[in-house]
Enzyme design. Structure first.
Site, PDB file in Angstrom:
ATOM      1  N   HIS A  44       0.816  -1.223   0.000  1.00  0.00           N
ATOM      2  CA  HIS A  44       0.000   0.000   0.000  1.00  0.00           C
ATOM      3  C   HIS A  44       0.854   1.279   0.000  1.00  0.00           C
ATOM      4  O   HIS A  44       0.729   2.087  -0.928  1.00  0.00           O
ATOM      5  CB  HIS A  44      -1.001  -0.038   1.159  1.00  0.00           C
ATOM      6  CG  HIS A  44      -1.671   1.258   1.424  1.00  0.00           C
ATOM      7  ND1 HIS A  44      -2.528   1.853   0.530  1.00  0.00           N
ATOM      8  CD2 HIS A  44      -1.593   2.105   2.481  1.00  0.00           C
ATOM      9  CE1 HIS A  44      -2.963   3.001   1.029  1.00  0.00           C
ATOM     10  NE2 HIS A  44      -2.405   3.175   2.214  1.00  0.00           N
ATOM     11  N   GLU A  78       0.391   6.071  12.468  1.00  0.00           N
ATOM     12  CA  GLU A  78      -0.945   5.673  12.865  1.00  0.00           C
ATOM     13  C   GLU A  78      -1.060   4.183  13.144  1.00  0.00           C
ATOM     14  O   GLU A  78      -1.720   3.774  14.092  1.00  0.00           O
ATOM     15  CB  GLU A  78      -1.961   6.085  11.778  1.00  0.00           C
ATOM     16  CG  GLU A  78      -3.356   6.143  12.358  1.00  0.00           C
ATOM     17  CD  GLU A  78      -4.417   6.487  11.337  1.00  0.00           C
ATOM     18  OE1 GLU A  78      -4.084   6.578  10.140  1.00  0.00           O
ATOM     19  OE2 GLU A  78      -5.572   6.653  11.754  1.00  0.00           O
ATOM     20  N   ASP A  79      -0.417   3.372  12.322  1.00  0.00           N
ATOM     21  CA  ASP A  79      -0.677   1.936  12.390  1.00  0.00           C
ATOM     22  C   ASP A  79       0.453   1.087  12.984  1.00  0.00           C
ATOM     23  O   ASP A  79       0.305  -0.114  13.099  1.00  0.00           O
ATOM     24  CB  ASP A  79      -0.974   1.391  10.973  1.00  0.00           C
ATOM     25  CG  ASP A  79      -2.237   1.993  10.396  1.00  0.00           C
ATOM     26  OD1 ASP A  79      -3.033   2.521  11.193  1.00  0.00           O
ATOM     27  OD2 ASP A  79      -2.420   1.946   9.171  1.00  0.00           O
ATOM     28  N   ASP A  98      -3.357   8.224  -1.311  1.00  0.00           N
ATOM     29  CA  ASP A  98      -3.738   7.192  -0.350  1.00  0.00           C
ATOM     30  C   ASP A  98      -5.164   6.712  -0.648  1.00  0.00           C
ATOM     31  O   ASP A  98      -5.443   5.519  -0.742  1.00  0.00           O
ATOM     32  CB  ASP A  98      -3.647   7.811   1.060  1.00  0.00           C
ATOM     33  CG  ASP A  98      -4.028   6.837   2.157  1.00  0.00           C
ATOM     34  OD1 ASP A  98      -3.706   5.638   2.020  1.00  0.00           O
ATOM     35  OD2 ASP A  98      -4.632   7.284   3.154  1.00  0.00           O
ATOM     36  N   HIS A 105       3.465   7.283   5.291  1.00  0.00           N
ATOM     37  CA  HIS A 105       2.240   7.928   5.768  1.00  0.00           C
ATOM     38  C   HIS A 105       1.437   7.141   6.796  1.00  0.00           C
ATOM     39  O   HIS A 105       0.723   7.730   7.595  1.00  0.00           O
ATOM     40  CB  HIS A 105       1.340   8.335   4.583  1.00  0.00           C
ATOM     41  CG  HIS A 105       0.536   7.217   4.014  1.00  0.00           C
ATOM     42  ND1 HIS A 105       1.031   6.365   3.053  1.00  0.00           N
ATOM     43  CD2 HIS A 105      -0.722   6.793   4.274  1.00  0.00           C
ATOM     44  CE1 HIS A 105       0.094   5.478   2.745  1.00  0.00           C
ATOM     45  NE2 HIS A 105      -0.974   5.716   3.469  1.00  0.00           N
ATOM     46  N   ASP A 137     -22.838  10.578 -27.516  1.00  0.00           N
ATOM     47  CA  ASP A 137     -21.458  11.069 -27.509  1.00  0.00           C
ATOM     48  C   ASP A 137     -20.668  10.455 -26.358  1.00  0.00           C
ATOM     49  O   ASP A 137     -20.373  11.091 -25.376  1.00  0.00           O
ATOM     50  CB  ASP A 137     -21.406  12.598 -27.456  1.00  0.00           C
ATOM     51  CG  ASP A 137     -22.426  13.175 -26.493  1.00  0.00           C
ATOM     52  OD1 ASP A 137     -23.284  12.410 -26.016  1.00  0.00           O
ATOM     53  OD2 ASP A 137     -22.351  14.370 -26.211  1.00  0.00           O
TER      54      ASP A 137
HETATM   55 MN    MN Z   1      -2.847   4.673   3.812  1.00  0.00          MN
END
Ligand code: MN
Length: 728
Positions: free
Chosen positions: A53, A81-82, A144, A77, A264
């Site tokens: 990712h 957070e993770d 992201d 990034h 179109d």
């Molecule tokens: Mn992410």
């Protein structure tokens, strides 16, 4: 440009080197290793290693030709957070710039939009602020989101819908505003797939089924166009491609038609060497195929807010079908795909973020943010700006102003300058005087007329379309209301104190007032005036806090009588002679000379306000009359309908009835009015070209309920279209 296949440190580095040969790739290697280590052992919902990712996100950022810091942040990034990694670690390893960006992206990721309206507004505001601080934060977030949307199939259907809706509401419009065409397009198609899977798969099937014939058609017409241009010695690249599903879906929705009726579905693009050639190519095409009126758009002379430039036209093709053609230079094409990043200049491996002329939109948002304290107002304002199409108009000097679709001269005035907006009384469009609510069209030349005595009113909010004008008018009105209520509050307290033979200056000096202010938890007497003026604080509650007990007991009948005589002095009128009592009581006096404002012609039952006119008594307006709002609030007095006397008093009111022009209808209308026990003092009728009739009646009614009785009785008659009270 999209590269859904596995990105790696190598592919990212190669992409960066291709547009930035001197890049110090060690930074990317270091960031890659750091992220790989931090995410070690983590898996995505698809079961693949998590590192795929951030690598994909970084690859997208490299495809956008962003700076080294942005790409490194793409890799990093999700670490804070993770994983166990901390911001301090990132700061130590990669420096402040990258740490700030990672922090910004982390904070944005914690924003969710699915909660209540208010929370959504606040969250959106945070997002805009982050964007204003450093636009790269949003670019990383977009990349992201793009990767999350591409891999959405691994989530539950419920989550898919929520994320897709949020993407359609927020991220696709932002990509559009930032001018990154391919991200906007891909996000929209992915959203369609999860929000309307039935339509998406039907479109996909139909397109696949007709692929061969469509390809042949595209190739054939491209070749024809190419040959035509060659005849005129033009060197052009012609290509045709299917429009994206979401735009076909939009067209189906808008025209309420099915897929086979949207003809179109292929757009042709002609890329030439320079601007002159763009117009030359347009000439060649219009000479060969009939253009459809109203479909030509010159975004070269007037670029879109996101910097997009191109000529658009739709012509009748060789098979009698509609063909959309876009003409632009190579450079314009790059901007159309890459958006703001295409404008950025490199300075020692990073963007010179101070010269980002194209982020004007973000700066404008920041300005509104300062003007609008209510997050819901802000959200509404931003949403209008995100979705609206624009019109382009000229100043008398030929300068172009870009305004929201449906913009009025007022919007234009505010676009010129806030003060020009505030003082605007009228406008000339193409030399002709127009009302303020006139809707501007692209190409209009607008000249604003101002007056020093003019100021914005609430009605203006209904006229203006642009976010900027709305924000400025709201801010002005709020400030004015604050001023007015302060004045009103002060006057209310002064008047109340007089009844106890006290004065404001006396209680101010004694220090009692300040004590009361503090007791109410307020910071200043000004806040107290405002509280009284808005009615948040009651003067009756306040007086006992300010005055000593002895003074409170001194309020006598005599004091009340003094009130009356004061009012009389101001009004400078004697008691009215004769038997006819007033329909209005003024501050509890029912014999003051009263006139009704001809502007609004109030009826018993309307809510009303009075204004003292020296020597001429009191003029009464409806509470919503613009005259009443503009009047000097110091002269305002409380007035009430004198209920007991209303029965005997008749007031003349004009009503306008729009009806079909049918014989006998006037007689029916007259009978209806008389049937309600109401006298008609005059009637006038005229017919219009479109076989309708407009009747104006002067009727003598006692109060509002009687008027309502007439209007609903008239509305019930066959042939009557509308009935309204005329206020002029
Ligand atoms: Mn992410």
């Amino acid at each position: 440009m999209a590269k859904p296949k596995s990105a790696s440190l190598e592919t990212i580095s190669n992409t960066v080197s291709s547009y930035y040969p001197d890049a110090k790739l060690e930074l990317l290697t270091k960031a890659y290793k750091f992220a790989e280590e931090a995410h070690r052992g983590q898996l995505r919902s698809s079961g693949e290693p998590y590192m795929i990712h951030p690598a994909e996100v970084a690859q997208t950022l490299a495809d956008l030709k962003l700076d080294m810091a942005s790409i490194a942040v793409g890799l990093l990034h999700d670490t804070v957070e993770d994983t166990h990694a901390t911001l301090e670690q990132i700061q130590k390893e990669f420096g402040n710039d990258i740490a700030d960006l990672v922090d910004g992206v982390t904070k944005l990721s914690q924003i969710t939009f699915k909660t209540s309206e208010e929370k959504q507004a606040e969250n959106f505001r945070k997002m805009i602020l982050a964007m204003a601080k450093d636009i790269r934060v949003i670019l990383v977030k977009l990349a992201d989101r793009l990767n999350n949307m591409r891999t959405l199939e691994h989530l539950s259907p419920h989550k898919q819908k929520i994320i897709a809706q949020e993407t359609l509401d927020i991220y696709a419009p932002i990509a559009n505003r930032l001018g990154i065409g391919w991200i906007k397009t891909e996000l929209e198609d992915l959203c369609l797939r999860y929000l309307h899977p039935d339509i998406y798969y039907r479109l996909a099937q139909t397109v696949a089924k007709t692929k061969r014939e469509r390809q042949k058609y595209t190739d054939d017409f491209s070749e024809v166009l190419d040959e035509k241009l060659k005849e005129y010695d033009m060197n052009a690249q012609v290509s045709g491609r299917a429009k994206h599903f979401f735009s076909i879906f939009n067209k189906m929705e808008r025209r309420k038609v099915d897929f086979d009726q949207v003809f179109d579905t292929i757009a042709f693009r002609i890329i030439v060497d320079n601007i002159t050639e763009c117009y030359k190519a347009l000439g060649v095409i219009h000479a060969s195929y009939k253009p459809i009126p109203g479909r030509f758009k010159d975004y070269i002379a007037m670029p879109k807010a996101n910097g997009y430039q191109s000529l658009h036209t739709t012509v009748i093709g060789p098979a009698g079908d509609r063909v959309e053609i876009q003409i632009r230079t190579q450079e314009m094409n790059q901007v159309a795909e890459g958006g703001i990043a295409a404008h950025w200049k490199y300075k020692e491996g990073r963007f010179d973020t101070r010269s980002r002329e194209n982020v004007e939109w973000v700066n404008r948002l920041l300005e509104w943010h300062q003007d609008l304290s209510d997050p819901n107002e802000f959200l509404e304002t931003v949403k209008i700006d995100l979705f609206a199409e624009d019109v382009f108009v000229f100043t008398p000097k030929g300068e172009v102003k870009q305004l929201a679709h449906g913009a009025s001269p007022l919007d234009f005035a505010y676009a010129v300058h806030t003060d020009v907006g505030h003082k605007c009384v009228g406008a000339k469009v193409n030399g002709k005087i127009v009302p303020l609510k006139h809707r501007l069209k692209s190409g209009d030349t607008v000249e604003i007329v101002t007056s020093t005595t003019q100021s914005p009113s609430k009605d203006w909010l209904k006229i203006v379309r642009s976010s900027r004008a709305k924000a400025k008018i709201r801010a002005f009105i709020k400030e004015q209301e604050r001023d007015r209520s302060r004045e009103l509050g002060k006057a209310v307290l002064e008047k109340a104190l007089r009844a106890y033979s006290q004065s404001l200056s006396k209680v101010e000096k004694s220090g009692e007032l300040l004590k009361a202010v503090q007791a109410q938890g307020l910071r200043s007497p000004e806040e107290l005036w405002a509280g009284l003026g808005y009615g948040r604080i009651s003067v009756d509650d306040l007086i006992p806090l300010i005055l000593p007990k002895e003074a409170l007991e001194r309020k006598t009948e005599a004091a009340k009588a003094e009130d009356e005589s004061f009012l009389r002095k101001v009004l400078n009128v004697a008691k009215k002679r004769g038997e006819s009592r007033n329909a209005i009581t003024v501050a509890n006096l029912d014999d003051v000379l009263v006139r009704f404002g001809r502007c609004c012609n109030p009826l018993p039952g309307d809510s009303i306000v009075g204004f003292i006119t020296r020597g001429r008594g009191v003029t009464v307006h409806t509470a919503t009359c613009t005259k009443a709002i503009d009047n000097d609030q110091e002269r305002r007095v409380d007035v009430q309908w004198n209920v007991r006397e209303n029965k005997t008093i008749k007031r003349t009111v004009k009503i306008r009835v729009l009806s079909l022009d049918e014989p006998g209808l006037l007689a029916i209308m007259s009978q209806t009015i008389s049937g309600c026990g109401v006298n008609i003092s005059s009637a006038n009728i005229r017919t219009t070209k479109d076989k309708k009739a407009i009747a104006i009646f002067d009727v003598e009614v006692g109060d509002l309920s009687q008027l309502h009785k007439i209007t609903s009785a008239l509305e019930g008659k066959k042939g009557v279209i509308s009935v309204e009270r005329v206020r002029s």
